[in-house]
Design a protein around this motif. Sequence first.
Motif, short mmCIF file in Angstrom:
data_model
loop_
_atom_site.label_atom_id
_atom_site.label_comp_id
_atom_site.label_asym_id
_atom_site.label_seq_id
_atom_site.Cartn_x
_atom_site.Cartn_y
_atom_site.Cartn_z
N ARG A 128 0.86 -1.19 0.00
CA ARG A 128 0.00 0.00 0.00
C ARG A 128 0.89 1.24 0.00
NH1 ARG A 128 -2.52 -3.69 3.31
NH2 ARG A 128 -4.65 -4.16 2.72
N ARG A 130 2.18 5.09 0.91
CA ARG A 130 2.31 5.81 2.18
C ARG A 130 1.08 6.66 2.45
NH1 ARG A 130 8.56 7.88 2.24
NH2 ARG A 130 9.45 5.85 2.69
N LEU A 185 -1.69 4.43 3.73
CA LEU A 185 -1.40 4.04 5.11
C LEU A 185 -1.69 5.18 6.08
CD1 LEU A 185 1.88 1.97 4.77
CD2 LEU A 185 -0.39 1.14 5.34
N MET A 228 -5.45 5.51 6.43
CA MET A 228 -5.99 4.40 7.24
C MET A 228 -5.68 4.60 8.72
SD MET A 228 -5.20 1.21 4.65
CE MET A 228 -5.13 0.02 5.94
N ARG A 229 -4.48 5.03 9.04
CA ARG A 229 -4.12 5.27 10.44
C ARG A 229 -4.93 6.42 11.03
NH1 ARG A 229 2.25 4.60 9.33
NH2 ARG A 229 2.29 2.32 9.46
#
Length: 128
Positions: free
Chosen positions: A28, A30, A33, A36-37
């Motif tokens: 995936r 950056r 990510l 998502m975080r």
Amino acid sequence: MNDDDGSEQHEHPELAGYEPHDSARPLRSRRLLLVMRLAVVLGLVALIVPGLLTSMQIASVTATNGCSVAVAHYYPLAEGSTARFDLAGPGGFGWQCYAIDVHERETWVNSLGLIPRAPGFGPPVVPA
């Protein structure tokens, strides 16, 4: 599966040559990510904060009601009462109950505890 001629036939020909993970390319990006975080953190905050605010509101109302009952019992001539959370109050860590007299002076009545509860009554105190 093997044919008679010894050549191997794939059960799923569309997967021929597929490598499960190419280590040169991340699975995936950056940016994905990070999104998502951020979504996970916002979800956790959305679950935890309302519970904390509700608990604080219930504790405040319980402490105020318990304090007014204690002041009415121990100091019947008091003008009012106040309950507040003290880190190092006269009764220790937790909710403290104070009676307010005519001159707006506060007198400590009792500790309501870390989780406020109805006060336990002893003999009434008659102010001198």
